[in-house]
Enzyme design. Structure first.
Site, mmCIF file in Angstrom:
data_model
loop_
_atom_site.group_PDB
_atom_site.id
_atom_site.type_symbol
_atom_site.label_atom_id
_atom_site.label_comp_id
_atom_site.label_asym_id
_atom_site.label_seq_id
_atom_site.Cartn_x
_atom_site.Cartn_y
_atom_site.Cartn_z
ATOM 1 N N GLY A 46 8.770 -6.852 6.160
ATOM 2 C CA GLY A 46 8.046 -6.152 7.208
ATOM 3 C C GLY A 46 6.906 -7.001 7.731
ATOM 4 N N GLN A 51 -0.984 -8.709 11.803
ATOM 5 C CA GLN A 51 -0.904 -9.890 10.939
ATOM 6 C C GLN A 51 -0.707 -11.187 11.719
ATOM 7 O OE1 GLN A 51 2.172 -7.762 8.363
ATOM 8 N NE2 GLN A 51 1.255 -9.178 6.913
ATOM 9 N N CYS A 92 2.560 -8.774 0.241
ATOM 10 C CA CYS A 92 2.234 -8.812 1.665
ATOM 11 C C CYS A 92 2.225 -10.261 2.127
ATOM 12 C CB CYS A 92 0.864 -8.188 1.878
ATOM 13 S SG CYS A 92 0.310 -8.211 3.595
ATOM 14 N N LEU A 93 2.800 -10.523 3.296
ATOM 15 C CA LEU A 93 2.822 -11.903 3.810
ATOM 16 C C LEU A 93 1.411 -12.420 4.083
ATOM 17 C CD1 LEU A 93 5.894 -11.721 6.214
ATOM 18 C CD2 LEU A 93 5.788 -12.697 3.918
ATOM 19 N N HIS A 134 3.035 0.781 4.397
ATOM 20 C CA HIS A 134 2.291 -0.473 4.220
ATOM 21 C C HIS A 134 1.986 -1.111 5.585
ATOM 22 C CE1 HIS A 134 1.735 -4.529 2.089
ATOM 23 N NE2 HIS A 134 1.801 -4.854 3.371
ATOM 24 N N GLU A 135 3.021 -1.176 6.442
ATOM 25 C CA GLU A 135 2.828 -1.814 7.759
ATOM 26 C C GLU A 135 1.924 -0.972 8.651
ATOM 27 O OE1 GLU A 135 3.649 -4.774 7.826
ATOM 28 O OE2 GLU A 135 5.060 -4.739 6.157
ATOM 29 N N HIS A 138 -1.611 -1.714 8.080
ATOM 30 C CA HIS A 138 -2.078 -2.925 8.776
ATOM 31 C C HIS A 138 -2.605 -2.576 10.163
ATOM 32 C CE1 HIS A 138 -1.167 -6.289 6.175
ATOM 33 N NE2 HIS A 138 0.087 -5.912 5.988
HETATM 34 NI NI NI Z 1 1.448 -6.569 4.579
#
Ligand code: NI
Length: 174
Positions: A46, A51, A92-93, A134-135, A138
Site C-alpha cells: 500500500g 508518502q 511501512c515504506l 494504515h494508509e 497517512h
Molecule cells: Ni505506511
C-alpha cells in the site's frame, strides 16, 4: 510512468493532512500510475499520496500475491468498523526495516471514489482491512509508529535518523 521518492519517517511532511481530490483528470491518472509503480517497485502492499509528498486523499493498495489487483481509493471514508479488533505486525515504506504490532478493528466498510470519480463501497477484512486503515492514517498525517510507546518511537526515530545521515554521507562522497 516513473518511480516517486518516498518520504522517510521522521520527515515532518509525513504529518501534513491531505485535502480531498476534486479534479479527476489525466494528471490524477498519471499520479495513480506512478504511485502504483512506486509501490510495486518498493515492494509494498500500500502507498498513500502523503508518502510521496502529494497531500491529497489518494491511496493505492494491492494485497494480492500476484501483484495484479490494484485498488485505488480516493477521498476514502470508513463508514463502519467492527467491534472485534485484531493485532497485526505492521510495516511501512516510510519506516523501512521496522515492524511492530498495531491493534485495529478487524473489519471495516469503506466508501471511496475510483480514479474516474465513481463512488464505490467495500467491506474489507484481513490484511486489506489493516492496509486501508494504515494508509488512511497517512492521509491524516499519522504514521503507524505513533501507535507505539514513546520509548519505542524515539528509538525508531533515532535509528532512521542515523541511517539517513549515513546515506547522505555516502551520497556526498560520490
Ligand atoms: Ni505506511
Amino acid at each position: 510512468m516513473s518511480i516517486l521518492n518516498i518520504l522517510r519517517y521522521p520527515d515532518p511532511r509525513l504529518h501534513k493532512v491531505a485535502k480531498p481530490v476534486t479534479v479527476f483528470d489525466e494528471k490524477l491518472k498519471k499520479l495513480v500510475a506512478d504511485m502504483a509503480e512506486t509501490m510495486y517497485d518498493a515492494p509494498g502492499v500500500g502507498l498513500a499520496a502523503s508518502q510521496v509528498d502529494v497531500h491529497e486523499q489518494l491511496v493505492v493498495i494491492d494485497v494480492s500475491e500476484t501483484n495484479d489487483q490494484l485498488q485505488v481509493f480516493i477521498n476514502p471514508e470508513i463508514i463502519w468498523s467492527s467491534d472485534e479488533r485484531k493485532v497485526y505486525d505492521e510495516g511501512c515504506l516510510s519506516v523501512p526495516g521496522i515492524y511492530d504490532d498495531v491493534e485495529r478493528p478487524a473489519e471495516v466498510k469503506v466508501r471511496a471514489l475510483d480514479a474516474d470519480g465513481k463512488p464505490f463501497e467495500l467491506h474489507a477484512d484481513g490484511l486489506l482491512a489493516v492496509c486501508i486503515q494504515h494508509e488512511m492514517d497517512h492521509l491524516k498525517g499519522k504514521v503507524f509508529v505513533e501507535y507505539l510507546s514513546p520509548l519505542k518511537r524515539n528509538r525508531i526515530k533515532a535509528k532512521l535518523q542515523k541511517e539517513e545521515r549515513e546515506m547522505n554521507k555516502k551520497a556526498a562522497r560520490r
